[in-house]
Design a protein around this motif. Structure first.
Motif, PDB file in Angstrom:
ATOM      1  N   LYS A  81      16.280 -26.969 -23.608  1.00 23.01           N
ATOM      2  CA  LYS A  81      16.575 -27.084 -22.180  1.00 23.01           C
ATOM      3  C   LYS A  81      15.860 -26.029 -21.319  1.00 23.01           C
ATOM      4  CE  LYS A  81      21.012 -29.427 -22.711  1.00 23.01           C
ATOM      5  NZ  LYS A  81      20.747 -29.835 -24.102  1.00 23.01           N
ATOM      6  N   VAL A  82      14.563 -25.838 -21.604  1.00 28.52           N
ATOM      7  CA  VAL A  82      13.744 -24.969 -20.749  1.00 28.52           C
ATOM      8  C   VAL A  82      12.532 -25.768 -20.281  1.00 28.52           C
ATOM      9  CG1 VAL A  82      14.447 -22.821 -21.880  1.00 28.52           C
ATOM     10  CG2 VAL A  82      12.381 -24.019 -22.676  1.00 28.52           C
ATOM     11  N   ASN A  83      12.011 -25.411 -19.148  1.00 30.17           N
ATOM     12  CA  ASN A  83      10.788 -26.029 -18.661  1.00 30.17           C
ATOM     13  C   ASN A  83       9.589 -25.219 -19.157  1.00 30.17           C
ATOM     14  OD1 ASN A  83      12.173 -28.004 -17.231  1.00 30.17           O
ATOM     15  ND2 ASN A  83      12.344 -26.717 -15.401  1.00 30.17           N
ATOM     16  N   CYS A  84       8.535 -25.893 -19.547  1.00 26.12           N
ATOM     17  CA  CYS A  84       7.338 -25.159 -19.962  1.00 26.12           C
ATOM     18  C   CYS A  84       6.082 -25.926 -19.547  1.00 26.12           C
ATOM     19  CB  CYS A  84       7.350 -24.857 -21.457  1.00 26.12           C
ATOM     20  SG  CYS A  84       6.975 -26.234 -22.517  1.00 26.12           S
ATOM     21  N   TYR A  85       4.984 -25.172 -19.471  1.00 26.66           N
ATOM     22  CA  TYR A  85       3.743 -25.698 -18.907  1.00 26.66           C
ATOM     23  C   TYR A  85       2.555 -25.065 -19.639  1.00 26.66           C
ATOM     24  CZ  TYR A  85       7.224 -26.228 -15.184  1.00 26.66           C
ATOM     25  OH  TYR A  85       8.373 -26.502 -14.488  1.00 26.66           O
ATOM     26  N   VAL A  86       1.476 -25.815 -19.723  1.00 23.12           N
ATOM     27  CA  VAL A  86       0.202 -25.214 -20.106  1.00 23.12           C
ATOM     28  C   VAL A  86      -0.487 -24.852 -18.793  1.00 23.12           C
ATOM     29  CG1 VAL A  86      -0.942 -27.484 -20.279  1.00 23.12           C
ATOM     30  CG2 VAL A  86      -1.975 -25.503 -21.369  1.00 23.12           C
ATOM     31  N   ILE A  87      -1.042 -23.630 -18.752  1.00 16.70           N
ATOM     32  CA  ILE A  87      -1.507 -23.098 -17.466  1.00 16.70           C
ATOM     33  C   ILE A  87      -2.817 -22.341 -17.647  1.00 16.70           C
ATOM     34  CG2 ILE A  87      -0.284 -20.874 -17.680  1.00 16.70           C
ATOM     35  CD1 ILE A  87       0.475 -21.186 -14.670  1.00 16.70           C
ATOM     36  N   GLY A  88      -3.550 -22.184 -16.555  1.00 22.07           N
ATOM     37  CA  GLY A  88      -4.698 -21.270 -16.559  1.00 22.07           C
ATOM     38  C   GLY A  88      -5.987 -21.872 -17.074  1.00 22.07           C
TER      39      GLY A  88
ATOM     40  N   THR B  31       6.759 -20.496 -19.814  1.00 22.88           N
ATOM     41  CA  THR B  31       8.061 -21.155 -19.836  1.00 22.88           C
ATOM     42  C   THR B  31       9.020 -20.438 -18.907  1.00 22.88           C
ATOM     43  OG1 THR B  31       9.910 -21.835 -21.257  1.00 22.88           O
ATOM     44  CG2 THR B  31       8.820 -19.772 -21.829  1.00 22.88           C
ATOM     45  N   ILE B  32       9.965 -21.167 -18.363  1.00 24.94           N
ATOM     46  CA  ILE B  32      10.986 -20.552 -17.509  1.00 24.94           C
ATOM     47  C   ILE B  32      12.084 -20.064 -18.455  1.00 24.94           C
ATOM     48  CG2 ILE B  32      12.397 -20.814 -15.440  1.00 24.94           C
ATOM     49  CD1 ILE B  32       9.353 -21.462 -15.160  1.00 24.94           C
ATOM     50  N   GLY B  33      11.870 -18.903 -19.000  1.00 21.87           N
ATOM     51  CA  GLY B  33      12.765 -18.355 -20.016  1.00 21.87           C
ATOM     52  C   GLY B  33      11.990 -17.381 -20.873  1.00 21.87           C
ATOM     53  N   SER B  34      12.347 -17.284 -22.135  1.00 24.68           N
ATOM     54  CA  SER B  34      11.691 -16.343 -23.048  1.00 24.68           C
ATOM     55  C   SER B  34      10.503 -16.992 -23.740  1.00 24.68           C
ATOM     56  CB  SER B  34      12.681 -15.834 -24.100  1.00 24.68           C
ATOM     57  OG  SER B  34      12.000 -15.117 -25.107  1.00 24.68           O
ATOM     58  N   GLY B  35       9.332 -16.467 -23.500  1.00 23.76           N
ATOM     59  CA  GLY B  35       8.145 -16.962 -24.191  1.00 23.76           C
ATOM     60  C   GLY B  35       8.190 -16.655 -25.670  1.00 23.76           C
ATOM     61  N   ILE B  36       8.777 -15.519 -26.031  1.00 17.38           N
ATOM     62  CA  ILE B  36       8.863 -15.124 -27.439  1.00 17.38           C
ATOM     63  C   ILE B  36       9.761 -16.080 -28.213  1.00 17.38           C
ATOM     64  CG2 ILE B  36       9.681 -13.314 -29.007  1.00 17.38           C
ATOM     65  CD1 ILE B  36       8.796 -11.265 -26.870  1.00 17.38           C
ATOM     66  N   GLU B  37      10.914 -16.408 -27.627  1.00 17.31           N
ATOM     67  CA  GLU B  37      11.845 -17.331 -28.311  1.00 17.31           C
ATOM     68  C   GLU B  37      11.222 -18.719 -28.465  1.00 17.31           C
ATOM     69  OE1 GLU B  37      15.587 -17.330 -26.286  1.00 17.31           O
ATOM     70  OE2 GLU B  37      15.939 -15.179 -26.625  1.00 17.31           O
ATOM     71  N   LEU B  38      10.511 -19.178 -27.441  1.00 19.75           N
ATOM     72  CA  LEU B  38       9.862 -20.488 -27.539  1.00 19.75           C
ATOM     73  C   LEU B  38       8.792 -20.476 -28.623  1.00 19.75           C
ATOM     74  CD1 LEU B  38       9.483 -23.373 -26.495  1.00 19.75           C
ATOM     75  CD2 LEU B  38       7.893 -22.479 -24.777  1.00 19.75           C
ATOM     76  N   ALA B  39       8.019 -19.420 -28.698  1.00 16.84           N
ATOM     77  CA  ALA B  39       6.979 -19.303 -29.727  1.00 16.84           C
ATOM     78  C   ALA B  39       7.592 -19.339 -31.125  1.00 16.84           C
ATOM     79  CB  ALA B  39       6.183 -18.015 -29.527  1.00 16.84           C
ATOM     80  N   GLN B  40       8.686 -18.623 -31.306  1.00 16.50           N
ATOM     81  CA  GLN B  40       9.339 -18.585 -32.620  1.00 16.50           C
ATOM     82  C   GLN B  40       9.869 -19.963 -33.008  1.00 16.50           C
ATOM     83  OE1 GLN B  40      12.048 -15.405 -31.600  1.00 16.50           O
ATOM     84  NE2 GLN B  40      10.885 -13.878 -32.771  1.00 16.50           N
ATOM     85  N   ALA B  41      10.396 -20.676 -32.032  1.00 17.63           N
ATOM     86  CA  ALA B  41      10.903 -22.027 -32.309  1.00 17.63           C
ATOM     87  C   ALA B  41       9.762 -22.981 -32.642  1.00 17.63           C
ATOM     88  CB  ALA B  41      11.690 -22.534 -31.097  1.00 17.63           C
ATOM     89  N   VAL B  42       8.644 -22.847 -31.939  1.00 14.41           N
ATOM     90  CA  VAL B  42       7.488 -23.706 -32.201  1.00 14.41           C
ATOM     91  C   VAL B  42       6.917 -23.435 -33.581  1.00 14.41           C
ATOM     92  CG1 VAL B  42       5.084 -24.168 -31.519  1.00 14.41           C
ATOM     93  CG2 VAL B  42       6.871 -24.018 -29.769  1.00 14.41           C
TER      94      VAL B  42
END
Length: 474
Positions: A23-30, A51-62
């Motif tokens: 339940k976070v929003n995320c985008y590829v950017i730049g 991501t609108i949240g923790s980038g570290i947590e999203l990376a670990q989940a991915v």
């Protein structure tokens, strides 16, 4: 605008699904988005995910969902994480807003919205974001008309330029680098802001500056970048040795050429023929010794006596100041600068075997690079002269091949060793051995004897006798 076609790699679906699940929003950017829209070939390797949240947590989940469970490299100080996966470099960061203290290059970072994150980007063309969530997968978010700037080939900052550049002064060099790489035009407001904020550039680390210079040097036409550095005043801060070459003096009606603009032509020329970064550095620095050696001599005119030697010494100081490698790369640039006029002198005169042998002996494995540098140094606008110079250099190259095949001078090894000299004359280590070895080398280079053992041995015996030595083992 929907850019689903940009997201043809499975990794984007995986990231988007995990973002939905958490339940976070995320985008590829730049840069990925920018380079895709520009059809640049490197668009699929370096990918920034916000991501609108923790980038570290999203990376670990991915990472847990990817085959092989790749390692996650975490940069806690920056709140970012990186995954290297199947040739991709994925960097994850939480959306943030930044503020800077006047004398620091380290930002104060707070969590923020996507809009905050896009505001802190350097240019509108780098603020483009594509949604990875299923509800609007592939939708382009372009709050600053970055698409329009891409089409117009314009570099514009999302915020007022002085704010953007003062916050992170490296962005001034990035603007110039993108102008060189993409052949985009920096807006006049941005150029003025760079000039106004140039003193703040001094807080940037040398390593980050050099990284940008390297990217400018490796562009198809580096002169674009160095011209902009000159116009904005950054060149005086970063490479004052180059800035010192700019200008023409006139005494008694005699002028010299502007060695700064000549240098930029040389760098552009060499960039058409080599991707060797350090050879491009040599082209950039080949004339830096001319500023401190410039003299006007009556009846002769302008002279730059020993500028190659002085320039080679300046290379070391420049590399050290910029915290560049003081290893073989620096020594290569030094050698190219020191020898930069040698083939030119050869090409202007009758090309003798002896002169070519000495050139190959001194340049060694770098003789081809040296010839490439000297050919790039031809910047005359006279078609006849240009044709004649290039033809002469071709003759020098041909002569190098002929001499090398016959005399094997490259990486020269004496055909008679010091041990053999000692045995022949029953000598202990002494200066005579060095004198004889030097005489043999000079005889070979001058063409007095061929580069072979028997001829060198006979020469050695005769030279020894002249020094008062008696051969005992022949």
């Amino acid at each position: 605008m929907n850019l689903k076609k940009a997201l043809n790699h499975d990794i984007f679906q995986i990231i988007g699904t995990i973002a939905d699940d958490t339940k976070v929003n995320c985008y590829v950017i730049g840069g990925f988005v920018r380079d895709f829209l520009l059809n640049r070939g490197n668009a699929a390797k370096d990918i920034d995910i916000v991501t609108i949240g923790s980038g570290i947590e999203l990376a670990q989940a991915v990472a847990k969902k990817l085959k092989g469970n790749p390692d996650v490299t975490i940069f806690k100080n920056f709140g970012t994480a990186m995954i290297k996966y199947n040739g991709l470099e994925l960097e994850f960061v939480g959306a943030r807003k930044e503020s800077y203290q006047r004398e620091s290059r380290k930002p104060i970072v707070e969590n923020g919205t996507l809009e905050d994150d896009q505001n802190r980007r350097d240019f509108t063309i780098n603020a483009l974001a594509i949604s990875l969530n299923s509800k609007n997968y592939g939708t382009l978010l372009d709050p600053f008309n970055g698409i329009q700037d891409l089409n117009k080939k314009v570099l514009r900052t999302p915020l007022e330029p002085s704010i953007t550049y003062s916050d992170d002064p490296l962005r001034m060099m990035r603007a110039i680098r993108f102008a060189a790489q993409l052949k985009f035009e920096i807006t006049s407001e941005s150029l003025d802001a760079i000039t106004q904020n140039k003193e703040r550039f001094k807080i940037i680390s040398k390593e980050r500056i050099v990284d940008e210079i390297h990217k400018i040097l490796m562009s198809n036409k580096p002169s674009i970048g160095f011209r902009l550095m000159h116009e904005t005043g950054l060149l005086s801060i970063v490479l004052p040795e180059l800035k010192a070459l700019q200008g023409i003096e006139e005494v008694e009606g005699q002028k010299h050429k502007d060695n700064f603009w000549h240098t930029l032509e040389v760098v552009d020329n060499i960039s058409k023929t080599t991707n060797n970064l350090w050879l491009r550095w040599a082209a950039l620095l080949h004339d830096i010794g001319k500023a401190p050696t410039k003299r006007f001599v009556k009846k002769i005119g302008w002279t730059f006596h020993a500028h190659e030697f002085v320039g080679s010494k300046m290379v070391y100081k420049l590399f050290k100041r910029l915290k560049m490698p003081l290893n073989d790369k620096m020594k290569f640039v030094q050698k190219m600068v020191f020898m930069s006029s040698r083939p030119i002198i050869l090409a202007e005169e009758h090309v003798t075997d002896s002169a070519v042998r000495r050139l190959v002996f001194d340049a060694g494995d770098y003789v081809d690079d040296l010839m490439t540098l000297c050919e790039a140094d031809i910047t005359t606008k006279n078609p006849g002269k240009q044709k004649r110079y290039l033809k002469n250099f071709q003759l020098v190259r041909q002569k190098i091949v002929e001499v090398e095949e016959r005399d094997r001078i490259r990486n020269f090894q004496p055909p008679v060793s010091g041990e053999e000299i000692m045995k022949t004359f029953d000598l202990k280590p002494s200066k005579e051995i060095g004198i004889i070895k030097e005489a043999i080398k000079e005889a070979i280079l001058s063409g007095e004897i061929p580069n072979e053992h028997d001829s060198a041995f006979v020469f050695m015996v005769e030279k020894g006798k002249k020094l008062g030595l008696k051969p005992i083992a022949i």
